[in-house]
Design a protein around this motif. Structure first.
Motif, PDB file in Angstrom:
ATOM      1  N   TYR A 176      43.234  19.683  54.016  1.00 61.66           N
ATOM      2  CA  TYR A 176      41.984  19.942  53.279  1.00 61.66           C
ATOM      3  C   TYR A 176      40.779  19.229  53.879  1.00 61.66           C
ATOM      4  CZ  TYR A 176      44.131  15.641  51.618  1.00 61.66           C
ATOM      5  OH  TYR A 176      44.751  14.431  51.587  1.00 61.66           O
ATOM      6  N   CYS A 177      41.003  18.271  54.767  1.00 56.73           N
ATOM      7  CA  CYS A 177      39.933  17.324  55.104  1.00 56.73           C
ATOM      8  C   CYS A 177      39.152  17.721  56.358  1.00 56.73           C
ATOM      9  CB  CYS A 177      40.533  15.935  55.284  1.00 56.73           C
ATOM     10  SG  CYS A 177      39.279  14.668  55.580  1.00 56.73           S
ATOM     11  N   GLY A 178      37.828  17.655  56.252  1.00 52.97           N
ATOM     12  CA  GLY A 178      36.941  18.043  57.351  1.00 52.97           C
ATOM     13  C   GLY A 178      37.026  17.139  58.572  1.00 52.97           C
ATOM     14  N   ILE A 207      41.118   2.586  54.235  1.00 52.37           N
ATOM     15  CA  ILE A 207      41.356   3.000  55.620  1.00 52.37           C
ATOM     16  C   ILE A 207      42.783   3.495  55.828  1.00 52.37           C
ATOM     17  CG2 ILE A 207      39.494   1.626  56.612  1.00 52.37           C
ATOM     18  CD1 ILE A 207      41.475  -0.597  57.238  1.00 52.37           C
ATOM     19  N   GLY A 208      43.381   3.941  54.744  1.00 51.95           N
ATOM     20  CA  GLY A 208      44.642   4.653  54.881  1.00 51.95           C
ATOM     21  C   GLY A 208      45.896   3.798  54.916  1.00 51.95           C
ATOM     22  N   GLU A 209      46.955   4.396  55.463  1.00 53.08           N
ATOM     23  CA  GLU A 209      48.287   3.785  55.432  1.00 53.08           C
ATOM     24  C   GLU A 209      48.459   2.796  56.572  1.00 53.08           C
ATOM     25  OE1 GLU A 209      51.366   6.903  55.009  1.00 53.08           O
ATOM     26  OE2 GLU A 209      49.750   8.135  54.169  1.00 53.08           O
ATOM     27  N   SER A 267      32.019  14.272  57.110  1.00 52.13           N
ATOM     28  CA  SER A 267      32.035  15.509  56.349  1.00 52.13           C
ATOM     29  C   SER A 267      33.456  15.856  55.925  1.00 52.13           C
ATOM     30  CB  SER A 267      31.435  16.603  57.247  1.00 52.13           C
ATOM     31  OG  SER A 267      31.609  17.851  56.674  1.00 52.13           O
ATOM     32  N   LEU A 268      33.857  15.353  54.763  1.00 50.47           N
ATOM     33  CA  LEU A 268      35.217  15.603  54.271  1.00 50.47           C
ATOM     34  C   LEU A 268      35.308  17.001  53.685  1.00 50.47           C
ATOM     35  CD1 LEU A 268      35.771  12.262  52.293  1.00 50.47           C
ATOM     36  CD2 LEU A 268      36.230  12.696  54.709  1.00 50.47           C
ATOM     37  N   TYR A 269      34.187  17.455  53.089  1.00 46.98           N
ATOM     38  CA  TYR A 269      34.120  18.767  52.432  1.00 46.98           C
ATOM     39  C   TYR A 269      32.691  19.274  52.545  1.00 46.98           C
ATOM     40  CZ  TYR A 269      32.709  15.389  48.872  1.00 46.98           C
ATOM     41  OH  TYR A 269      32.101  14.337  48.214  1.00 46.98           O
TER      42      TYR A 269
END
Ligand code: SAH
Length: 350
Positions: A68-70, A138-140, A305-307
């Motif tokens: 889903y991520c831009g 910042i994620g995993e 720009s994620l979406y």
């Protein structure tokens, strides 16, 4: 239905079947009552205050491929940037001057910033602004990495679980592990962070049954913060032509989360403000009590720009601060510029 909402309000819990019944039978009248109870709960615990966090989006590079991520790695059209330590410090200086006492550092999973670099960034910000809380998103990472960041001074960590449905998660996250993301959340809690989980609303194929899984997972994890927002399609992803999530479903879920976890810090997210000009105000009225205006330099905003249709990409930090303040007050709330820790948290000393 009213009795289900009363039960949720009083006991801060509902079993799976009852939760599904509540979601399946939601209508305007029930929603009004749910909103009222969620508002009452937030007023009891945090009053009418809304906490402000300054968001710094410091890298748009990402090694992951969330469908889903831009800024997914596979999107060759995404424009990439990285902020240097000095550029990050400039954002902090502006933010501090505008009164922010929380900085949220968010980015793609970018291995350019090795653990030592993150530690250096956190330490430098902490030395300059010891009164500020630092949130990382910042994620995993490994347990050891999370521990190093915490020891360097990071106070909070946002890592949405994205969806608690294993099959949906696996469809949307190629080459990623559903179990690992959840394990990360437990690790963060164990280390002593204020932890933020959360999920997207309106993902293709997502049903009320899936939201029940999200809500049950949140109740089990008991995070200090929960970030939820509508899924919004991005034009350069495979989900470009899917429908976005709605304000209605998002605000219903915000209210339920406020009742499930009364003390939770709950942002009215930028995504919610992006699908409806009054989305964030509606979120606040449904039980949310945090907003996260942008402190990133304006020349990189569009690149994170994620979406599609993300709001506030052209505004200077000072404009964002003024705009959101006006909106909060107009919606009947008051601005709280303090660190705004979860009332259940204090830092673990090593
Ligand atoms: N790399 C970090 C930050 C991810 S971006 C991490 O892994 O946690 C922050 C959040 O944006 C994600 O957790 C996701 O829930 C949300 N997001 C990404 N793409 C989105 C989209 N198309 N619509 C709505 N939200 C999105």
């Amino acid at each position: 239905m009213r009795s289900l909402i009363d039960k949720l309000y009083k006991e801060n819990n509902l079993d799976k079947d009852k939760m599904l019944e509540l979601l399946n039978n939601m209508n305007d009248k029930h929603k009004e009552y749910l909103t009222e109870k969620a508002h009452e709960t937030r007023m009891k615990i945090y009053g009418n205050r809304v906490f402000m966090r300054g968001l710094i989006e410091f890298t748009s590079y990402c090694k992951r491929n969330c469908v889903y991520c831009g800024i997914r790695a596979g999107n060759k059209k995404a424009e990439r940037y990285r902020l240097s330590l000095d550029e990050i410090l400039n954002c902090c200086e502006t933010g501090h001057r505008l009164g922010y006492r929380t900085f949220v550092l968010q980015g793609g999973e970018d291995e350019f910033y090795r653990d030592e670099k993150i530690v250096e960034i956190v330490k430098t910000i902490k030395e300059k602004y010891p009164e500020n809380a630092i949130t990382l998103s910042i994620g995993e990472k490994s347990y050891e990495a999370y521990e190093k960041y915490y020891e360097a001074g990071a106070d909070r960590y946002l890592l949405r679980h994205e969806t608690a449905s294993k099959s949906l998660y696996e469809k949307l996250h190629p080459n990623a592990s559903f179990e690992n993301r959840r394990e990360c959340l437990w690790n963060l809690k164990k280390i002593g962070y204020q932890v933020g989980a959360g999920f997207m609303v309106g993902l293709p194929g997502q049903k009320n049954e899936n939201f029940v899984e999200d809500l049950m997972f949140l109740k089990e994890l008991e995070p200090h913060m929960v970030g939820i927002g509508p899924f919004i399609p991005h034009k350069d992803t495979a989900l470009a032509h899917e429908l976005p999530g709605t304000v209605e479903t998002t605000t219903t879920l915000l209210s339920i989360i406020r009742l499930l976890l009364p003390k939770v810090l709950l942002p009215a997210t930028t995504a919610l403000g992006s699908i409806d000009p009054l989305g964030r105000e509606k979120g606040l009225k449904a039980g949310a009590n945090v907003v996260m205006p942008n402190l990133s330099p304006t020349n990189v905003r569009e690149k994170y720009s994620l979406y599609d249709g993300k709001i506030c990409t052209g505004d200077e930090a000072a404009e964002c601060r003024k705009c959101i303040e006006g909106r909060i007050i107009k919606a009947g709330f008051s601005l709280d510029m303090s660190r705004g820790d979860n009332v259940n948290w204090s830092r673990k000393l090593y």
